[in-house]
Write an enzyme that holds these catalytic residues in place. Structure first.
Site, mmCIF file in Angstrom:
data_model
loop_
_atom_site.group_PDB
_atom_site.id
_atom_site.type_symbol
_atom_site.label_atom_id
_atom_site.label_comp_id
_atom_site.label_asym_id
_atom_site.label_seq_id
_atom_site.Cartn_x
_atom_site.Cartn_y
_atom_site.Cartn_z
ATOM 1 N N LYS A 84 0.837 -1.215 0.000
ATOM 2 C CA LYS A 84 0.000 0.000 0.000
ATOM 3 C C LYS A 84 0.876 1.271 0.000
ATOM 4 O O LYS A 84 2.084 1.177 0.100
ATOM 5 C CB LYS A 84 -0.954 -0.034 1.202
HETATM 6 C C1 LIG Z 1 -5.627 -3.916 1.225
HETATM 7 C C2 LIG Z 1 -7.053 -3.590 1.187
HETATM 8 C C3 LIG Z 1 -7.900 -3.861 2.271
HETATM 9 C C4 LIG Z 1 -7.465 -4.629 3.476
HETATM 10 O O1 LIG Z 1 -6.348 -4.132 4.111
HETATM 11 P P1 LIG Z 1 -5.436 -5.121 4.998
HETATM 12 O O2 LIG Z 1 -4.531 -4.187 5.711
HETATM 13 O O3 LIG Z 1 -4.717 -6.011 4.037
HETATM 14 O O4 LIG Z 1 -6.328 -5.873 5.899
HETATM 15 C C5 LIG Z 1 -9.214 -3.444 2.181
HETATM 16 N N1 LIG Z 1 -9.687 -2.821 1.095
HETATM 17 C C6 LIG Z 1 -8.910 -2.563 0.025
HETATM 18 C C7 LIG Z 1 -9.500 -1.849 -1.152
HETATM 19 C C8 LIG Z 1 -7.579 -2.952 0.032
HETATM 20 O O5 LIG Z 1 -6.814 -2.718 -1.044
#
Ligand SMILES: *Cc1c(COP(=O)(O)O)cnc(C)c1O
Length: 385
Positions: free
Chosen positions: A182
């Protein structure tokens, strides 16, 4: 040629030092770095409060719990997202209702959302797909008119903005993830930002077993008493993770800018070297978070299929991916909700053409050239010499 992943963290010595400092400090969890990280993210996101939790999925769960979503409640979600966006509604016993996306951006289609609103609808979760902020003005107006809460799943778009307002200040609650792929990372991690003190308080309690900290604060210091006032979880984020998150956050702008430079180079090169590869439409009233670089390819029109292109790229060290298979087509959703092909035709058609190209801070311009040239080679029909 080294393997080029679709996404990757970018960690430097400063990050490592920050983590080591936290490791040698008095608090490994529930210490000062948690509050520092919360206020730093809230500050960048233009919100009053931040609530740090163990990951983005936990953040979505906290948001649904804070809204008291429960059996009989419907929450409108897009299908073009990671499953957690819809799973969080199921955690609470609510029903996710899928609304389709716009053909050109794959962002939630406000017109389609309007059609899915019923007397049971409580909230809309909107996703800033690939990092491009969604149509917040229209979504906000629609939510307001129907008394619905707007929740932003901004796991892709930290650092982005819409008509000059930062992502985090555009919805009632905004959720971020700090997973390694991310915009910034804390290893695992998540946060909800909001301007509503009562929601923030509720989420702080929920991440800590449902323990009422107000009660604890009322007690004289040194008291052993605490009260569990509702069912919560242990969704806390450690000070070690917050140290990394704080250090990464200082680089958010430069990270986003680097990804944008790479993305713009992709756009220029694709146009001339692989014109059959179509990027998504970009609105010029928003700053894109550039989490993912998505393209659409009419595979059958080129006399091939995605699996062939995917495998050929991987065999040549290009770590392509696909984001996402529409959530409503997963077996869980088909079985529980009776969703199927036809529920969201625009997302379903887009899915068949999607491909995620590598995009992360550690990439060089020549990596972009390598990806585009390899893609041009493999889909040679669309190569224009
Ligand atoms: C990565 C992601 C999540 C979940 O995040 P985590 O930290 O992996 O639990 C939720 N929604 C979207 C759109 C994502 O890309």
């Amino acid at each position: 040629m080294p393997f080029l992943p679709y996404g990757r963290q970018h960690i430097d010595d400063e990050d490592a030092r920050a983590v080591e400092e936290a490791l040698r400090s008095d608090y490994l969890t529930t210490g000062p770095r948690v509050a520092q990280f919360e206020s730093a993210v809230a500050g960048i996101a233009g919100a009053q409060y931040g609530v740090a939790v163990s990951n983005g999925t936990a953040a979505l769960h906290c948001a649904m719990h804070a809204l008291d979503i429960g059996p009989g409640d419907e929450v409108i979600v897009p299908p073009m997202t990671f499953a957690a966006t819809a799973n969080c509604v199921l955690y609470q016993g609510g029903r996710p209702v899928f609304a389709d996306v716009c053909e050109d951006t794959l962002l939630l289609d406000v017109t389609n959302v309007r059609k899915r609103i019923t007397s049971r609808t409580r909230a809309i979760i909107v996703v800033d797909y690939a990092g491009q902020p969604a149509d917040y003005a229209d979504l906000g107006a629609l939510a307001h008119d129907h008394g619905l809460t707007l929740v932003a799943d901004a796991c892709h778009s930290l650092g982005g903005s819409y008509r000059g307002r930062p992502v985090g200040s555009l919805a009632d609650m905004t959720v971020f993830s700090f997973h390694p792929v991310k915009p910034i990372t804390s290893g695992e991690g998540g946060m909800i930002v909001t301007d509503e003190a009562s929601l923030a308080e509720r989420m702080r309690r929920f991440r800590n077993h449902g323990i009422d900290t107000d009660f604890r604060q009322r007690e004289s210091s040194g008291s052993w008493e605490y009260a569990v006032v509702e069912l919560g979880y242990n969704y806390r984020l450690t000070d070690i993770q917050c140290a990394l998150g704080l250090s990464q956050l200082r680089k958010l702008d430069s990270f986003r800018q680097k990804r944008e430079v790479l993305a713009r180079y992709y756009l220029d090169l694709l146009l001339v070297r692989a014109p059959a590869v179509r990027p998504l439409f970009l609105h010029d009233d928003r700053v894109h978070g550039w989490h993912l670089f998505m393209v659409r390819i009419d595979y059958s029109g080129l006399g091939t299929d995605r699996a062939t292109v995917f495998k050929a790229l991987r065999a040549r060290g290009i770590g392509v991916n696909v984001h996402y298979a529409p959530v409503h087509l997963h077996p869980l959703y088909r079985e529980r909700l009776g969703t199927s092909e036809g529920t969201c035709p625009v997302a379903e058609a887009a899915y068949k053409e999607l491909l995620t190209l590598p995009l992360h801070v550690g990439m060089e311009m020549r990596d972009v050239e390598r990806v585009v040239d390899t893609l041009g080679d493999i889909t040679c029909n669309c190569r224009r010499e």
